[in-house]
Design an enzyme around this catalytic site. Structure first.
Site, PDB file in Angstrom:
ATOM      1  N   ARG A  85       0.790  -1.221   0.000  1.00  0.00           N
ATOM      2  CA  ARG A  85       0.000   0.000   0.000  1.00  0.00           C
ATOM      3  C   ARG A  85       0.818   1.265   0.000  1.00  0.00           C
ATOM      4  O   ARG A  85       0.614   2.144  -0.820  1.00  0.00           O
ATOM      5  CB  ARG A  85      -0.902   0.063   1.247  1.00  0.00           C
ATOM      6  N   THR A  86       1.737   1.368   0.951  1.00  0.00           N
ATOM      7  CA  THR A  86       2.450   2.650   1.077  1.00  0.00           C
ATOM      8  C   THR A  86       3.233   2.923  -0.198  1.00  0.00           C
ATOM      9  O   THR A  86       3.236   4.046  -0.713  1.00  0.00           O
ATOM     10  CB  THR A  86       3.363   2.624   2.311  1.00  0.00           C
ATOM     11  N   LYS A 114      27.104  -5.136  -4.137  1.00  0.00           N
ATOM     12  CA  LYS A 114      28.557  -5.092  -4.346  1.00  0.00           C
ATOM     13  C   LYS A 114      29.278  -4.517  -3.131  1.00  0.00           C
ATOM     14  O   LYS A 114      30.446  -4.176  -3.199  1.00  0.00           O
ATOM     15  CB  LYS A 114      28.873  -4.208  -5.551  1.00  0.00           C
ATOM     16  N   ARG A 135      11.444   3.607   2.935  1.00  0.00           N
ATOM     17  CA  ARG A 135      11.009   2.729   4.038  1.00  0.00           C
ATOM     18  C   ARG A 135      12.179   1.822   4.368  1.00  0.00           C
ATOM     19  O   ARG A 135      12.809   1.248   3.482  1.00  0.00           O
ATOM     20  CB  ARG A 135       9.808   1.898   3.619  1.00  0.00           C
ATOM     21  N   HIS A 168       5.574   6.127  11.344  1.00  0.00           N
ATOM     22  CA  HIS A 168       4.994   6.026   9.997  1.00  0.00           C
ATOM     23  C   HIS A 168       4.112   7.277   9.845  1.00  0.00           C
ATOM     24  O   HIS A 168       2.883   7.197   9.834  1.00  0.00           O
ATOM     25  CB  HIS A 168       4.163   4.736   9.909  1.00  0.00           C
TER      26      HIS A 168
HETATM   27  N1  ASP Z   1       1.000  -1.078   6.759  1.00  0.00           N
HETATM   28  C1  ASP Z   1       1.260  -0.651   8.112  1.00  0.00           C
HETATM   29  C2  ASP Z   1       2.762  -0.450   8.320  1.00  0.00           C
HETATM   30  O1  ASP Z   1       3.523  -0.480   7.377  1.00  0.00           O
HETATM   31  C3  ASP Z   1       0.658  -1.560   9.122  1.00  0.00           C
HETATM   32  C4  ASP Z   1       1.156  -2.987   9.164  1.00  0.00           C
HETATM   33  O2  ASP Z   1       2.052  -3.365   8.412  1.00  0.00           O
HETATM   34  O3  ASP Z   1       0.610  -3.719  10.003  1.00  0.00           O
HETATM   35  O4  ASP Z   1       3.153  -0.232   9.453  1.00  0.00           O
END
Ligand code: ASP
Length: 351
Positions: A85-86, A114, A135, A168
């Site tokens: 999703r993100t 490398k 991330r 987040h």
């Molecule tokens: N998608 C959210 C996160 O990345 C919640 C989860 O993974 O549970 O933190």
């Protein structure tokens, strides 16, 4: 004499307020790192921008206009921790405002394989792109990268798309945006009771959202979790210092009929050290049509997703289930944030 660079440990020995100062430029956010950076007034500004964006995506000429706003900018999506999703939400938000994108999701296909350090990798991205959306499983990694990039004199904005168990912030923004929209006819976010259910210790979404929510007047918070996964001591201390009325319990049934919002979460077993999640009977922390029928009529159910068994799919059809809408709101609020960070949101008026 020039100050030498701080090590990771030295950097994080500074208070959050000190670190936050590095993430602003000329009075506006440069790097989006922490929930702490969003005041109510900034959130409301972003909610308005997101409403505009949403409205404009309904018409072909609105879509075209949005695409013209950042067509001169490029974003790198550097996601070294799993994400559906993100990642897609940021990608769609970038496309919505016309940004070109590049991506690295699997470090084994980059020069990290490398032996290149992540630090050098991020420095490369900053030479090719105007923004890095990132991330990483390590708490604080994005923050430290922002600090290192600033010190090179070739800094580009970094957005934290999830940093380990820690933060987040854009998830928190979309959660609050969904609450704001859902409670528009019932007095807004303040003076309501919010329940957070599940793995509250390791879920960064809850941690970040609770921090934003705590700024609103007279909100009450119920934390429902097995005792081994209750909120962390530092978060509890923070909420108490903000005078938030909080209660902790392991009994969902005891609060279900009195809250205005239930925020469900999954067990974050990727952080298990020795299978501790297997000891939990998670059915006690789940929603089914039966217990949802006891919720208040105008209440809402949120979930950052992905879900496992904590919300039965039959609940999806209930008008209180807002998690699919919450997911769509994520794109609008992230697009709003891009327009804000690059200081072009004022141009929406031209449309
Ligand atoms: N998608 C959210 C996160 O990345 C919640 C989860 O993974 O549970 O933190």
């Amino acid at each position: 004499m020039e100050e030498s660079l701080k090590t990771y440990e030295e950097y994080f020995s500074q208070a959050v307020e000190v670190r936050m100062r590095h993430y602003e430029k000329e009075g506006r956010l440069q790097h989006v790192m922490l929930s702490h950076q969003f005041s109510i007034s900034l959130m409301e500004e972003l909610f308005d921008i997101a409403d505009h964006v949403k409205e404009m995506t309904r018409k072909p000429n609105g879509i075209e206009f949005l695409k013209s706003l950042l067509c001169h900018k490029k974003a790198m999506l550097y996601f070294t921790q799993p994400s559906t999703r993100t990642f897609l939400s940021f990608l769609t938000a970038c496309q919505m405002v016309g940004m070109d994108t590049g991506e690295v999701r699997d470090p084994s296909l980059s020069s990290e394989y490398k032996g290149e350090s992540q630090e050098d990798g991020v420095r490369v991205f900053s030479s090719y792109f105007d923004m890095i959306i990132m991330r990483d499983p390590k708490p604080g990694f994005c923050e430290y990268m922002a600090y290192l990039l600033d010190s090179t004199g070739r800094s580009v904005p970094i957005m934290n798309g999830g940093s380990g168990k820690d933060q987040h912030p854009t998830q928190a923004l979309l959660d609050l945006y969904t609450m704001h929209r859902s409670f528009q006819k019932t007095g807004g976010i303040p003076k309501k009771r919010y329940a957070f259910v599940g793995d509250l210790l390791r879920g960064r979404a809850v941690r970040s959202s609770v921090m934003l929510l705590s700024q609103y007047k007279d909100v009450e918070m119920e934390f429902i979790a097995p005792s081994s996964f209750q909120i962390a001591a530092d978060l509890e201390e923070y909420l108490l210092s903000q005078d938030v009325n909080i209660h902790k319990t392991d009994n969902l049934e005891s609060v279900i009929s009195s809250v205005d919002c239930i925020y469900m979460t999954r067990i974050q077993d990727e952080y298990d050290l020795s299978g501790e999640s297997n000891l939990i009977d998670y059915s006690k922390y789940s929603l089914t049509p039966d217990n949802v029928s006891r919720m208040k009529k105008n209440s809402i159910i949120l979930h950052p997703l992905p879900r496992r068994h904590e919300i039965s799919p039959e609940v999806d059809a209930d008008p209180r289930a807002m998690y699919w809408r919450q997911l769509r709101n994520g794109v609008y609020i992230r697009a709003a944030l891009l327009l804000y960070v690059f200081n072009v949101a004022h141009r929406l008026k031209e449309y």
